[in-house]
Enzyme design. Structure first.
Site, PDB file in Angstrom:
ATOM      1  CG  ASP A 183      -2.070  -0.962   1.119  1.00 26.73           C
ATOM      2  OD1 ASP A 183      -2.512  -1.248  -0.011  1.00 26.73           O
ATOM      3  OD2 ASP A 183      -2.550  -1.424   2.160  1.00 26.73           O
ATOM      4  CG  ASP A 195      -6.650  -1.139  -1.737  1.00 24.73           C
ATOM      5  OD1 ASP A 195      -6.842  -2.362  -1.910  1.00 24.73           O
ATOM      6  OD2 ASP A 195      -5.792  -0.694  -0.947  1.00 24.73           O
TER       7      ASP A 195
END
Length: 164
Positions: free
Chosen positions: A111, A127
């Protein structure tokens, strides 16, 4: 065919951004992206969204694989033939596969996008695709699906031919 190409492009974009972050930032290092708004902040997420089930990557891997297989079947069968449904399912599949690749290959998801102006979980390109695709599909299903299905049914039935 355009859906398959788009899925591949979504996965490639996700993996390219992750590769850039991993090769240019140390773990937990940040770099400005849009100063004051968003920074790149390299973390490894062993959980799902909002780090739910953190440390249970194997469970998330199986769950993600099952859901992505179901989405692939919906796309392949054109269960929801409306273009909005097809494109939103394409985004969901492209994003889901991007994160699934990380879980299988690395045991965690990379991330990197961190909002600087509010407290929000760090996220990635995959995402964004999954969330936007899901919201778009929900909007399609709630607002258009009944009308599209009725229109398809009306066109598929035989109409009286005026007295013959």
């Amino acid at each position: 065919m355009p859906y398959l190409l788009t899925i591949l492009l979504c996965v490639a974009a996700d993996q390219a951004v992750k590769y850039y972050v991993v090769t240019h930032l140390a773990l937990y290092e940040s770099a400005p992206l849009l100063p004051g708004l968003v920074e790149l902040y390299y973390i490894r997420n062993t959980g799902g969204g909002f780090s739910i089930l953190s440390g249970h990557t194997w469970l998330l891997t199986l769950l993600t694989a099952a859901v992505m297989a179901a989405v692939a079947v919906l796309l392949a069968r054109r269960t929801f033939p409306h273009p909005l449904a097809m494109w939103t399912l394409t985004a969901i599949l492209g994003g889901g596969l991007g994160n699934l690749i990380d879980r299988v290959r690395l045991g965690y998801v990379v991330d990197m996008f961190n909002f600087q102006f509010m407290r929000y979980p760090v996220f990635n390109v995959a995402d964004i695709l999954v969330v936007c695709g899901t919201i778009g599909f929900a909007a399609y299903y709630l607002l258009l699906h009944d009308r599209a299905a009725k229109k398809e049914t009306d066109h598929g039935t035989d109409q009286p031919d005026g007295g013959q």
